[in-house]
Design an enzyme around this catalytic site. Structure first.
Site, PDB file in Angstrom:
ATOM      1  N   ASP A 340      -0.998  -4.786  23.218  1.00  0.00           N
ATOM      2  CA  ASP A 340      -1.532  -5.325  21.968  1.00  0.00           C
ATOM      3  C   ASP A 340      -1.547  -4.164  20.976  1.00  0.00           C
ATOM      4  O   ASP A 340      -2.214  -3.155  21.196  1.00  0.00           O
ATOM      5  CB  ASP A 340      -2.941  -5.901  22.200  1.00  0.00           C
ATOM      6  CG  ASP A 340      -3.140  -7.206  21.430  1.00  0.00           C
ATOM      7  OD1 ASP A 340      -2.490  -7.369  20.369  1.00  0.00           O
ATOM      8  OD2 ASP A 340      -3.938  -8.044  21.869  1.00  0.00           O
ATOM      9  N   LYS A 347       0.733  -8.829  20.014  1.00  0.00           N
ATOM     10  CA  LYS A 347       1.188  -8.463  21.350  1.00  0.00           C
ATOM     11  C   LYS A 347       2.682  -8.154  21.367  1.00  0.00           C
ATOM     12  O   LYS A 347       3.474  -8.923  20.841  1.00  0.00           O
ATOM     13  CB  LYS A 347       0.895  -9.606  22.313  1.00  0.00           C
ATOM     14  CG  LYS A 347      -0.585  -9.891  22.420  1.00  0.00           C
ATOM     15  CD  LYS A 347      -0.843 -11.135  23.240  1.00  0.00           C
ATOM     16  CE  LYS A 347      -2.305 -11.499  23.214  1.00  0.00           C
ATOM     17  NZ  LYS A 347      -2.746 -12.043  21.914  1.00  0.00           N
TER      18      LYS A 347
END
Ligand SMILES: *Cc1c(COP(=O)(O)O)cnc(C)c1O
Length: 437
Positions: A340, A347
């Site tokens: 992330d 992501k």
């Protein structure tokens, strides 16, 4: 059926002498008796810390409080607790007070990408909706550690309505992800009301719930809760198992109730040093998950949140784990490994490289065994010019005007309908020199 072990019985009695099996399986009893202090932890487990150790642990708790459900605590092997994956995920560690230079309190900039309180709107078509700031167990590796221990409160309907209004007025939102805290800490009637509100919004196609309840408090998955959830298909649930040891008979029962209600289940694991940073543990975990009808969804690289340095592994460890899964086991048992992006980029998937080389008509690839192979590309492939005018395209996609969206990001660089040849970061010095000149 979920069982009540001798060990659980002992723990229950140390918590409350009069308690019985029914208390143990009552999730409200579990919450009421969550272990929140070192003293109580010592009393219930029989583990004793020395004075120095205890002092350090107390100062850790001042910053990052403790909460462990009696159920989750009962999974700790007290004779080998310092190596225990359940202990490490739930019990404080003095290393949480180490602040690394590269850490942030809000690494994913969730608060910055928040148009109204409770909503993080990062991706074009979906939002994260924080509907609770309460958890039954405080994961030591929580990415929202900054919020853990804020006065536990369930947001009022008035507060939630602001989030719902935001979703209503943003018609591109087709997927709403309920998170928190843990949404299953809300009372059944509130969950019912919230899901009803959300599923009535015409452009909301799917609602998802992110919860660790099946792992840390499976008794919360009552028949009554399942009756509520069942009314709101398509509802997806993602849970958070990190180690095979967490998949107990009680957890399996909770998962089975949810799956029997027709709810697709996924799992998001976090890669944690000394907990699950091992290809064999991960393989065992994904096998147990699919056996319980849970699809491994994401494997997360541990975020750069404050106090997590002792949990972080190099990215290479995650790639090694992916290498040991892809091809070696069922495709649907393999999660996507993601980082992330710090600062809020979302992501980013990473995996081993399978493309070895490329020419204008051949791709050289390798498989999981190391076999090198070639894929011959078509000699003739007529490039279809795409100006995103789907009405005129013979691929016959019929879009309504509201589904027409412009290409963004790298997609834009690849498209025929856009003249951009590069994406340049804001404040790029070279570009600024050009405009200055
Ligand atoms: C993870 C996340 C989502 C959902 O992402 P998917 O890849 O669709 O599962 C949405 N919003 C935010 C802010 C997230 O962090």
């Amino acid at each position: 059926m979920s069982i009540y072990t001798k060990k659980q019985q002992n723990i229950a009695h140390r918590i409350e002498e009069t308690s019985d099996k029914n208390n143990w399986k009552d999730w409200k009893w579990q919450l009421k008796h969550a272990i929140r202090s070192i003293d109580k932890f010592e009393k219930v487990t029989g583990i004793q810390f020395d004075a120095e150790e205890k002092k350090n642990l107390e100062s850790t708790l001042d910053k990052f409080p403790l909460s462990i459900t009696p159920y989750y605590l009962s999974l700790i092997d007290v004779n080998n607790y310092s190596n225990d994956p359940v202990f490490k995920q739930s019990f404080a560690d003095a290393r949480e007070l180490i602040l690394d230079k590269s850490e942030y309190s809000d690494p994913l900039a969730e608060d910055e990408d928040s148009p109204v309180e409770g909503i993080t709107h990062r991706y074009p078509d979906r939002v994260l909706f924080h509907v609770s700031n309460v958890c039954s167990m405080y994961c030591r590796h929580c990415t929202r550690k900054r919020k853990v221990g804020d006065v536990d409160h369930v947001p009022s309907r008035a507060q939630m309505i602001k989030g719902i209004e935001y979703i209503k007025s943003n018609t591109q939102v087709r997927d709403v992800l309920l998170s928190g805290g843990d949404p299953f800490m809300l009372p059944d009637d509130m969950i019912d009301w919230l899901l009803n509100e959300l599923t009535q919004i015409e452009h909301v196609e799917v609602v998802r719930i992110g919860t660790r309840i099946p792992v840390v408090l499976p008794y919360r998955v009552t028949d009554k809760l399942v009756e509520v959830l069942k009314k709101y298909h398509p509802l997806w649930i993602n849970t958070h198992f990190n180690h095979p040891r967490e998949i107990t008979a009680s957890a399996a029962e909770a998962l089975s109730k949810l799956a029997n209600a027709g709810i697709p289940l996924g799992n998001q694991s976090v890669l944690l040093a000394d907990v699950n940073d091992c290809p064999r543990i991960m393989k065992k975990l994904v096998h147990l998950l699919v056996k319980n009808r849970v699809r491994p969804y994401y494997l997360y690289q541990c975020d750069l949140s404050e106090g997590l340095s002792h949990f972080r592994t190099p990215i290479g460890k995650g790639i090694e784990i992916m290498e040991s899964l892809i091809g070696h086991t069922s495709g649907f048992a393999v999660p996507t490994y993601v980082i992330d992006a710090p600062g809020g980029g979302g992501k980013i998937p990473v995996m081993p490289n399978y493309i070895i080389s490329w020419s204008t008509n051949k791709v050289v690839l390798r498989n999981y065994e190391g076999v090198i192979t070639t894929y011959k590309e078509p000699d003739k492939y007529e490039q279809r010019f795409c100006d995103r005018d789907c009405d005129k395209c013979d691929l016959e996609l019929n879009l309504t005007p509201s589904e027409e969206v412009a290409a963004t990001g790298i997609e834009k660089l690849l498209s025929d309908s856009d003249d951009s040849i590069s994406l340049v970061p804001q404040g790029n010095e070279r570009m600024e020199r050009r405009t200055d000149g």
